[in-house]
Scaffold this active site. Structure first.
Site, PDB file in Angstrom:
ATOM      1  N   ASP A 286       1.856   2.446   2.121  1.00 27.95           N
ATOM      2  CA  ASP A 286       2.698   1.581   1.301  1.00 27.95           C
ATOM      3  C   ASP A 286       3.889   1.078   2.117  1.00 27.95           C
ATOM      4  OD1 ASP A 286       3.415   0.618  -1.421  1.00 27.95           O
ATOM      5  OD2 ASP A 286       5.186   1.846  -1.069  1.00 27.95           O
ATOM      6  N   GLU A 328      -0.055  -1.985   3.995  1.00 27.78           N
ATOM      7  CA  GLU A 328       0.300  -2.899   2.904  1.00 27.78           C
ATOM      8  C   GLU A 328       1.536  -3.704   3.322  1.00 27.78           C
ATOM      9  OE1 GLU A 328       2.577  -3.860  -0.921  1.00 27.78           O
ATOM     10  OE2 GLU A 328       3.081  -2.181   0.360  1.00 27.78           O
TER      11      GLU A 328
HETATM   12  C1  GLC Z   1       4.694  -1.554  -2.527  1.00 28.82           C
HETATM   13  C2  GLC Z   1       4.018  -1.353  -3.868  1.00 28.82           C
HETATM   14  C3  GLC Z   1       4.973  -1.733  -4.954  1.00 28.82           C
HETATM   15  C4  GLC Z   1       6.204  -0.866  -4.855  1.00 28.82           C
HETATM   16  C5  GLC Z   1       6.818  -0.930  -3.449  1.00 28.82           C
HETATM   17  C6  GLC Z   1       7.815   0.165  -3.236  1.00 28.82           C
HETATM   18  O1  GLC Z   1       4.981  -2.877  -2.285  1.00 28.82           O
HETATM   19  O2  GLC Z   1       2.832  -2.074  -3.934  1.00 28.82           O
HETATM   20  O3  GLC Z   1       4.390  -1.610  -6.224  1.00 28.82           O
HETATM   21  O4  GLC Z   1       7.154  -1.261  -5.793  1.00 28.82           O
HETATM   22  O5  GLC Z   1       5.839  -0.759  -2.442  1.00 28.82           O
HETATM   23  O6  GLC Z   1       7.165   1.404  -3.086  1.00 28.82           O
END
Ligand code: GLC
Length: 652
Positions: A286, A328
């Site tokens: 993440d 991500e």
């Molecule tokens: C990523 C997740 C999102 C979250 C962020 C902080 O972008 O997909 O949902 O709010 O990380 O963890």
């Protein structure tokens, strides 16, 4: 400085391996080889990040031990699975894979509920599940599970670790794959590390960015953008509990971890291995763009963030090689590409990245009816290194950011500011005549930025059509949904459906009544599945039936066509008609054209458009309509109905 450290005496890795009984022959031979292959790389990455750190050598030895222990603790079945994947080669590029991302509690209450629903995925054709964060996270301050207070304890609302492992085992037996998150960038402020830091423990204060006054925070703030400007403005929060300013890039309860400290890296690496040894096939890291901060920069996408990811990838490759890594990174197109590794490190960082660029551009095409901006991005997207892949998607649990570059819009002959304003108004349903029913997310009046929330169906006009229009508009929005899904499933990469979209779920406005959610309108597209209503998928003619069976059919077609495997084999059709997007996917002796009309009017595409690829197709089979079609002469046209599409396999 560096040389001095290099000379320092520390345990050579051969001796370390021997200490654990690992030799070049015998049962651990393959691991020994992987270790040998990777050690130089891991060492140089580690040294370039932590060379100056006083305990650098000791931590490095600990880190190598973590790798060895992770390998030794890996279950025999998972090791077999690693080998099978290696034999298969490029296992995750396969056109046989189709994923779905879901919240376990909102989909099936808990892990055992989900276990009972595995047949549903089989019915749809989905064989890869992304379970949204499952680990302990404080109720009311959880960011949908992305504020983790215990990386190893399944939150009791989902069940426990045993339930998770039982589910994973059944999934593997049924030929399914499991994807989970690791939230690397931050913890909940209720994580024991944060609690200890609050209590004054220096060791754990060094795990975070904590300051007594605003001096350094102000320096960071000067160049850092805001992620949630409405609900959590700024990048620092004052903690009354310890009287310090703490870096909180996301919500005020998500404390950013400080990877300048190698002790932290080692501990997080252990968590990575913990997930690997639960049997995770794809680990979603993440928010990796944020893991290294530097004053005077945006503190996103910094070189050290990439080095850290490469180090993690290398460590995983040694110890638990069957687990692929997804970064991500929802950032600008060129910046996303770097998460695959660049230059001599191409293909050595993340195996997967989200194709956020293509996703947003599909929404751009759908609103504007014009495919030219999307085409401008392709020269960048096509630089994806061999053996890496995209997560391709239409919707997910997050908002849609229009993160592609202004020059792409300008090159398509449009004014970037006006174009973006149009798209935001269109999807927020504010543009006259727009059938979309979404909402703006994280509007920042200082920069004029905003992203878009809303479910696939509502953004495609289904909500408005059902409540205010009629049967024609309903059909048109279903057609849009399927067009969007067809493009996500066929452009290359592992398609990740988002739960509820297969049933045409509309926005859910109940989040407004819940104070733990009302500040975050992403909850409007995080539905709770009503299984009685889901039963309507079996009743011919219902919306649920049309969307579900259409999605199911797209999946079947994808699995039939090996050209759709992600071997960087996509070539786009020139824009003979700006409303029509199309591409060729080719492998050995199979060729597939996917062509879609993004406008609300009938579109005519000269047949010549299909003849610019070094061969002239004569007859085609459209897998979507199940009809054979003869390619016409250049002054004739392929005629596509509004939002219609074709999946043509070239027959001769
Ligand atoms: C990523 C997740 C999102 C979250 C962020 C902080 O972008 O997909 O949902 O709010 O990380 O963890």
């Amino acid at each position: 400085m560096e040389e001095k450290l290099m000379e320092k005496d520390y345990m050579p890795w051969e001796a370390l391996l021997q200490e654990f009984g690992i030799r070049s022959t015998g049962m651990h031979r393959a691991f020994f080889q992987r270790f040998q292959e990777g050690i130089a790389n891991i060492e140089s990455l580690y040294r370039s990040i932590y060379g100056d750190f006083s305990e650098s050598e000791d931590v490095f030895e600990e880190l190598l031990k973590s790798i060895i222990v992770a390998y030794l603790e890996r279950e025999q079945d998972l090791k077999k699975r690693d080998n099978a994947k290696e034999k298969q080669g490029h296992w995750f590029l396969s056109n046989q894979l189709v994923g779905m991302s879901l919240y376990v509690d909102r989909f099936a209450e808990n892990l055992s509920g989900l276990h009972e629903k595995l047949d549903y995925f089989d019915e749809l054709g989905v064989n890869f599940l992304h379970l949204m964060p499952l680990f302990e996270s404080p109720a009311g301050e959880s960011d949908g599970g992305y504020a983790v207070s215990n990386f190893r304890k399944v939150d009791s609302k989902f069940g426990d670790l045993q339930d998770l492992v039982a589910l994973r085992k059944s999934m593997h037996t049924q030929g399914m794959n499991l994807m989970l998150d690791i939230v690397l960038n931050h913890t909940s402020h209720r994580h024991p590390w944060a609690e200890k830091a609050k209590a004054g423990d220096k060791r754990y204060q060094d795990y975070y960015y904590m300051y007594d006054n605003r001096w350094i925070p102000n320096q960071y703030e000067a160049a850092m953008p805001e992620i949630f400007p409405e609900s959590s403005p700024g990048n620092f929060t004052y903690s009354e509990e310890c009287q310090k300013w703490v870096m909180t890039v996301f919500h005020h309860y998500q404390w950013d971890l400080n990877y300048r400290n190698p002790h932290l890296l080692r501990e997080m690496l252990d968590n990575v291995f913990f997930y690997a040894n639960l049997g995770v096939d794809l680990l979603r890291i993440d928010a990796p763009a944020f893991i290294w901060k530097e004053t005077g920069t945006s503190s996103q996408n910094l070189p050290q963030a990439h080095q850290l990811l490469q180090l993690i990838k290398q460590a995983v490759q040694m110890a638990t090689p069957g687990m692929a890594i997804l970064g991500e990174a929802i950032v600008a197109p060129e910046a996303i590409m770097e998460y695959f590794g660049k230059g001599d490190r191409a293909g050595k960082e993340c195996d997967f990245a989200y194709n956020a660029t293509q996703m947003a551009l599909q929404w751009d095409m759908l609103a504007s009816g014009d495919t030219r901006v999307m085409l401008q991005a392709q020269p960048i997207l096509q630089q994806k290194p061999w053996r890496t892949s995209w997560i391709s998607y239409t919707r997910c649990h997050d908002d849609i950011g229009l993160g592609y570059d202004d020059y792409m819009i300008a090159q398509a002959g449009k004014n970037p500011y006006q174009h973006r304003s149009y798209l935001k108004d269109f999807y927020a349903g504010k543009f006259p005549g727009s059938p979309a029913r979404g909402a703006l997310f994280s509007s920042n009046p200082k920069t004029g930025d905003a992203r878009i929330s809303g479910s696939l169906a509502s953004l495609c006009g289904l909500e408005f059509a059902l409540f205010a229009e009629g049967p024609n508009e309903i059909q048109l929005s279903i057609q849009k949904i399927l067009l969007m899904q067809a493009f996500s499933m066929f452009t290359g990469g592992l398609p990740m459906l988002y739960y509820g979209d297969e049933l045409g779920y509309l926005n859910d406005y109940s989040f407004l009544q819940d104070p733990a959610k009302s500040y975050d309108n992403r909850w409007m597209h995080r539905p709770i599945i009503d299984w009685e209503k889901a039963g309507l998928r079996k009743e011919k003619g219902t919306v649920e039936n049309q969307v579900f069976s259409g999605t199911q059919r797209l999946i079947k077609i994808r699995k039939k066509l090996s050209a759709i495997a992600d071997f960087n084999n996509i070539r786009w059709i020139q824009p003979h008609n700006i409303h029509v997007a199309g591409f060729l996917r080719e492998i050995e002796n199979q060729r597939v054209f996917v062509i879609g009309n993004y406008s609300n009017e009938t579109a005519y595409l000269t047949w010549y458009a299909l003849k610019e690829f070094g061969f002239v197709p004569n007859s085609l089979f459209d897998h979507w309509s199940k009809k054979s079609v003869q390619v016409g002469s250049d002054d004739n046209y392929l005629i596509l109905e509004p939002y219609g599409f074709r999946i043509f396999e070239v027959k001769d």
